[in-house]
Scaffold this motif. Sequence first.
Motif, mmCIF file in Angstrom:
data_model
loop_
_atom_site.group_PDB
_atom_site.id
_atom_site.type_symbol
_atom_site.label_atom_id
_atom_site.label_comp_id
_atom_site.label_asym_id
_atom_site.label_seq_id
_atom_site.Cartn_x
_atom_site.Cartn_y
_atom_site.Cartn_z
ATOM 1 N N THR A 29 -33.518 15.463 -12.471
ATOM 2 C CA THR A 29 -34.021 14.328 -12.998
ATOM 3 C C THR A 29 -34.468 13.357 -13.693
ATOM 4 O OG1 THR A 29 -35.536 15.549 -10.394
ATOM 5 C CG2 THR A 29 -37.028 13.230 -11.282
ATOM 6 N N ILE A 30 -34.922 11.878 -13.161
ATOM 7 C CA ILE A 30 -34.790 10.841 -14.161
ATOM 8 C C ILE A 30 -36.634 10.238 -13.504
ATOM 9 C CG2 ILE A 30 -34.894 9.125 -15.783
ATOM 10 C CD1 ILE A 30 -31.645 10.259 -15.371
ATOM 11 N N ARG A 31 -37.334 10.687 -14.343
ATOM 12 C CA ARG A 31 -39.059 10.109 -14.128
ATOM 13 C C ARG A 31 -38.798 8.963 -14.302
ATOM 14 N NH1 ARG A 31 -38.544 15.600 -14.112
ATOM 15 N NH2 ARG A 31 -39.966 17.379 -11.985
ATOM 16 N N ASN A 32 -39.021 8.540 -15.313
ATOM 17 C CA ASN A 32 -39.556 7.337 -16.359
ATOM 18 C C ASN A 32 -38.791 7.649 -17.483
ATOM 19 O OD1 ASN A 32 -39.955 9.139 -18.138
ATOM 20 N ND2 ASN A 32 -41.931 9.853 -17.256
ATOM 21 N N ARG A 33 -38.835 6.078 -17.783
ATOM 22 C CA ARG A 33 -37.896 5.635 -18.926
ATOM 23 C C ARG A 33 -37.411 6.688 -20.649
ATOM 24 N NH1 ARG A 33 -40.321 0.741 -21.741
ATOM 25 N NH2 ARG A 33 -42.140 1.234 -20.737
ATOM 26 N N ASP A 34 -38.546 7.527 -20.812
ATOM 27 C CA ASP A 34 -39.061 8.436 -21.455
ATOM 28 C C ASP A 34 -37.459 9.149 -20.899
ATOM 29 O OD1 ASP A 34 -40.709 7.244 -22.607
ATOM 30 O OD2 ASP A 34 -42.550 8.773 -21.999
ATOM 31 N N ASP A 35 -37.820 9.731 -20.094
ATOM 32 C CA ASP A 35 -36.695 10.561 -19.216
ATOM 33 C C ASP A 35 -35.382 10.080 -19.557
ATOM 34 O OD1 ASP A 35 -37.904 12.804 -18.318
ATOM 35 O OD2 ASP A 35 -38.476 12.830 -16.656
ATOM 36 N N MET A 36 -35.235 8.835 -19.541
ATOM 37 C CA MET A 36 -33.467 8.302 -19.606
ATOM 38 C C MET A 36 -33.683 8.796 -21.545
ATOM 39 S SD MET A 36 -30.750 6.820 -18.447
ATOM 40 C CE MET A 36 -30.840 6.381 -17.197
ATOM 41 N N THR A 37 -34.362 7.864 -21.897
ATOM 42 C CA THR A 37 -33.921 8.279 -23.520
ATOM 43 C C THR A 37 -33.695 9.536 -24.014
ATOM 44 O OG1 THR A 37 -35.805 6.385 -23.720
ATOM 45 C CG2 THR A 37 -35.641 7.970 -25.620
ATOM 46 N N LYS A 38 -34.128 10.930 -22.823
ATOM 47 C CA LYS A 38 -34.014 12.278 -24.004
ATOM 48 C C LYS A 38 -33.126 11.955 -22.916
ATOM 49 C CE LYS A 38 -39.185 13.088 -23.062
ATOM 50 N NZ LYS A 38 -40.094 14.684 -22.532
ATOM 51 N N LEU A 39 -32.123 11.786 -21.718
ATOM 52 C CA LEU A 39 -31.235 12.076 -21.183
ATOM 53 C C LEU A 39 -29.962 11.819 -22.103
ATOM 54 C CD1 LEU A 39 -28.984 13.694 -18.932
ATOM 55 C CD2 LEU A 39 -29.230 11.148 -17.143
ATOM 56 N N ALA A 40 -30.502 10.425 -22.499
ATOM 57 C CA ALA A 40 -29.224 9.067 -23.712
ATOM 58 C C ALA A 40 -28.572 10.183 -25.291
ATOM 59 C CB ALA A 40 -29.706 7.863 -23.697
ATOM 60 N N LYS A 41 -30.131 10.799 -25.703
ATOM 61 C CA LYS A 41 -29.912 11.562 -27.015
ATOM 62 C C LYS A 41 -28.956 13.306 -26.315
ATOM 63 C CE LYS A 41 -33.515 9.139 -29.290
ATOM 64 N NZ LYS A 41 -34.987 9.109 -29.075
ATOM 65 N N THR A 42 -28.977 13.664 -25.397
ATOM 66 C CA THR A 42 -28.535 14.889 -24.738
ATOM 67 C C THR A 42 -27.558 14.859 -25.534
ATOM 68 O OG1 THR A 42 -30.638 14.960 -23.010
ATOM 69 C CG2 THR A 42 -27.894 16.538 -23.140
ATOM 70 N N PRO A 43 -26.333 15.808 -25.948
ATOM 71 C CA PRO A 43 -25.055 15.788 -26.708
ATOM 72 C C PRO A 43 -24.450 16.029 -25.307
ATOM 73 C CG PRO A 43 -26.369 17.352 -27.520
ATOM 74 C CD PRO A 43 -27.406 17.013 -27.021
ATOM 75 N N SER A 44 -23.181 14.664 -24.893
ATOM 76 C CA SER A 44 -22.571 14.884 -24.007
ATOM 77 C C SER A 44 -20.914 16.115 -24.493
ATOM 78 C CB SER A 44 -22.170 13.303 -23.748
ATOM 79 O OG SER A 44 -21.132 13.184 -24.402
ATOM 80 N N ASP A 45 -20.471 15.979 -25.267
ATOM 81 C CA ASP A 45 -19.636 17.129 -25.240
ATOM 82 C C ASP A 45 -18.064 16.554 -24.997
ATOM 83 O OD1 ASP A 45 -20.968 18.817 -27.523
ATOM 84 O OD2 ASP A 45 -21.427 20.385 -25.205
ATOM 85 N N GLY A 46 -18.278 14.928 -24.978
ATOM 86 C CA GLY A 46 -17.350 14.164 -24.608
ATOM 87 C C GLY A 46 -16.999 14.314 -23.281
#
Length: 249
Positions: A19-36
């Motif tokens: 769940t992406i609750r706010n801008r902070d969550d979106m920022t954390k998701l964007a920084k999560t390693p995606s491994d390609g």
Amino acid sequence: MTWNNAQTYCRENHIDLATIRNRDDMTKLAKTPSDGVSSAWIGLKKNGVASWQWSVGETQTSDGLVNYTNWASSPDSSHDCGGMRDDGKWLSAPCGNLNPFVCQEDKGSSKMYVVLEAMSWRQARAHCQLNYGDLVSVMNVIENQAVQQIAGNFPPTFFWIGVFKDEWKWSDGSYSSYRHWESTQPNNDGICTLYYTSPKTMWDRGCTSAFPFYCSTVLVRRHIVSVKMRSNSIVDFSDSAVSKAILSQ
């Protein structure tokens, strides 16, 4: 996995689909390693029940709906976006209409910015997110008066605010109304949501397609408690010692 299978896996092994609750969550998701990985399921799904919400996310009512409203008349069922007139009353309007708008740094912040350039509701929200925080939210009559006052200093008689209507809900039951759609989305490709690592936005897709997925691994709960205080003697609630004692209790 398909969206449904991904949901089952996350619920059995973690908490739920992300769940992406706010801008902070979106920022954390964007920084999560995606491994390609270029795209992955998140927990947002269209459930067919439309409700008015605030674009800033994290609505705090028990049903996730807008609590305070100031509609001039019942919103048109065919309109999904809302704005404020110069008299403080709200009107629903087609989201593609071009209007000036009011941005806000954070929900409840007194820092608001009037943008006179006419944009669609979605363009206005993207502009606010890029430069300030989000479209302004109005949670009570005091905030409504504040927005009316700042917008009343300018010629236009109608401004977009952050109220909108949609049918998308989070898998974990979160009441968050935060959305970060790509500019062309959702375009009715499906009722489930993919997060694309580039350009870090949400896209709607058919739920039976197989994609990687994000699970929530930390359970976040917010408890809102209402307390009624009674006293047999006169109590000065403005006294700091009294306030401290109440909060401690």
